[in-house]
Design an enzyme around this catalytic site. Structure first.
Site, short mmCIF file in Angstrom:
data_model
loop_
_atom_site.label_atom_id
_atom_site.label_comp_id
_atom_site.label_asym_id
_atom_site.label_seq_id
_atom_site.Cartn_x
_atom_site.Cartn_y
_atom_site.Cartn_z
N CYS A 28 3.13 106.31 -2.16
CA CYS A 28 1.84 106.56 -1.37
C CYS A 28 1.81 106.51 0.14
O CYS A 28 2.78 105.89 0.68
CB CYS A 28 0.96 105.14 -1.73
SG CYS A 28 0.18 105.42 -3.42
N ARG A 74 5.49 100.40 5.38
CA ARG A 74 6.29 99.69 4.18
C ARG A 74 7.82 99.98 4.41
O ARG A 74 8.47 100.25 3.63
CB ARG A 74 5.70 100.12 2.75
CG ARG A 74 4.17 100.01 2.77
CD ARG A 74 3.97 100.02 1.27
NE ARG A 74 3.59 101.34 0.63
CZ ARG A 74 3.02 101.39 -0.58
NH1 ARG A 74 2.76 100.22 -1.18
NH2 ARG A 74 2.57 102.36 -0.84
N ARG A 126 8.06 105.07 -4.19
CA ARG A 126 8.81 103.96 -3.28
C ARG A 126 9.44 102.93 -3.85
O ARG A 126 10.61 102.41 -3.55
CB ARG A 126 8.07 103.55 -2.06
CG ARG A 126 6.94 102.66 -2.52
CD ARG A 126 6.37 102.20 -1.27
NE ARG A 126 7.26 101.66 -0.11
CZ ARG A 126 7.62 100.28 -0.33
NH1 ARG A 126 7.57 99.46 -1.32
NH2 ARG A 126 8.39 99.79 0.65
#
Length: 424
Positions: free
Chosen positions: A120, A125, A96
């Site tokens: 992850c 997020r 990311r």
């Protein structure tokens, strides 16, 4: 697929040298996109995430040289020719942090197309704060077919300085907006900025490149845009999370280690909690001597933004609590879904229950070896620590998660006397 096999019960003893910080290296690598001159970097960790980022930068047009044969920590990046302003899904889905090319590409090339990120599996997020900030700086942004498409209109225009207050503290958001602001026209003020040392390290490099930034290390960054940035040399700060992980390991196994080439001043919140657990420390400017005897004491803790206890150390300290005397409460405030290691720790004999964003650990005297599965980067580190403390043999599967963020962890543990090996 690689696995780690270990036999627990051996106290750790010796010295361990900490690598450069992954979470500083990734934005710093992206900062090379802001200039057409070479950027020389040292102390870059040789991790899977770093290799992925280097591959992405090469696709964009960056040339990368390693002047010393066999030394991947020292590199020269040259973004003189940008051949693409796109970060494809194939590159971004595995990490990311690839979103960090968005700000630099938009600032220098006035357009960028970046796939929505992966990485992850520990929570949403979202990147909405990145988008909000770049829009405030005059960018036109659309989300289309899974991509963030950003440009300035007309395309020859620079981004414009703006006052930006993010709705939450976001590390990658702060970094993206900070990099974009260096080449904007006018002054940008970032309020509620992340204060993490890795953000400060990025800012220090940008200043060396000619950026005008004040407030480094605070939650208010003021950036006066310049027309052009130039090349620079920089050494990435040591990885506080790797250092903290080895400190947790010695608390769990007992023994005495010296953690070298670290930044103790970035680990205050972690060291305080480990001392509560029983760790004895002697601290120098760039080293920590740590010794542990007997069973650790349970400690309550709560994750929060720097300088508070880091979410990236939550799983490792939870493992210590799993074998500690007493019960403890661990509250996770940064990411939802960051307790996936609990189920695996319980397979080893831990007694941990989850209630919302809090885990309650009843310490057990001993863990017993078993086959467990890593679910994310820091969870994998916690399971390795658990295996080193457990009776018998433990096997940690899906160790590719560990390789994303730790440089030769099993080799470093072997040098400390651990009975651990990588197997296929």
């Amino acid at each position: 697929m690689d696995k780690l096999r270990m036999v627990g019960g051996t106290p750790l003893k010796g010295e361990v040298v900490i690598a450069g910080a992954k979470n500083a290296a990734l934005p710093i690598l992206c900062a090379c996109l802001l200039t057409d001159q070479p950027v020389v970097l040292r102390n870059v960790p040789d991790l899977q995430d770093v290799r992925t980022m280097l591959k992405l930068l090469q696709e964009i047009g960056v040339t990368i040289d390693f002047p010393s044969a066999g030394d991947r920590s020292y590199m020269v990046l040259n973004a003189a020719v940008i051949k693409s302003s796109e970060a494809t899904y194939e590159m971004v889905k595995t990490m990311r942090a690839s979103i960090l090319v968005l700000g630099p590409l938009l600032a220098r090339m006035h357009s960028a197309k970046v796939s929505l990120p992966g990485g992850c599996a520990i929570g949403a997020r979202p990147v909405d704060q990145h988008i909000k900030g770049l829009k405030a700086m005059g960018a036109t942004i659309k989300i289309k077919s899974g991509y963030i498409q950003a440009e300035t209109k007309p395309q020859s225009d620079r981004l414009k300085g703006a006052s930006i207050l993010t709705d939450m503290i976001t590390v990658t958001g702060t970094e993206n907006l900070l990099m974009a602001a260096t080449l904007a026209s006018g002054t940008t003020v970032l309020e509620n900025a992340a204060r993490e040392p890795e953000v400060g390290d990025l800012a220090e490099l940008l200043v060396k490149m000619g950026a005008k930034i004040s407030g480094i290390g605070s939650d208010r960054l003021v950036i006066e845009g310049v027309d052009k940035l130039h090349g620079a040399e920089h050494s990435v700060i040591p990885d506080r999370i790797e250092a903290g992980t080895f400190l947790c390991a010695v608390v769990a196994t007992g023994g005495e280690i010296t953690v070298k080439h670290c930044r103790p001043d970035t680990l205050d919140a972690v060291i305080v909690k480990l001392k509560e657990a029983g760790l004895q420390t002697e601290i120098g400017p760039d080293w920590i001597k740590a010794s542990m005897q007997g069973r650790p004491k349970a400690v309550n803790f709560r994750t929060s933004e720097y300088p508070a206890f880091p979410t990236d150390m939550q799983a490792q300290l939870m493992t210590v609590n799993a074998i500690a005397a007493g019960s403890s409460m661990i509250t996770e405030t940064i990411f939802e879904n960051r307790f996936m290691h609990v189920q695996e720790l319980n397979r080893l004999g831990a007694d941990i229950a989850i209630e919302g964003n809090t885990a309650i650990a009843q310490g057990v005297e001993k863990l017993s070896g078993a086959i467990v599965m890593a679910t994310d980067l820091r969870a994998s580190a916690s399971l390795v620590i658990a295996g080193l403390a457990a009776q018998g043999e433990t096997q940690v599967d899906r160790i590719y998660h560990l390789d994303r963020g730790y440089d030769r962890m099993e080799q470093k543990l072997t040098l400390l006397g651990a009975n651990i090996e990588r197997i296929k």
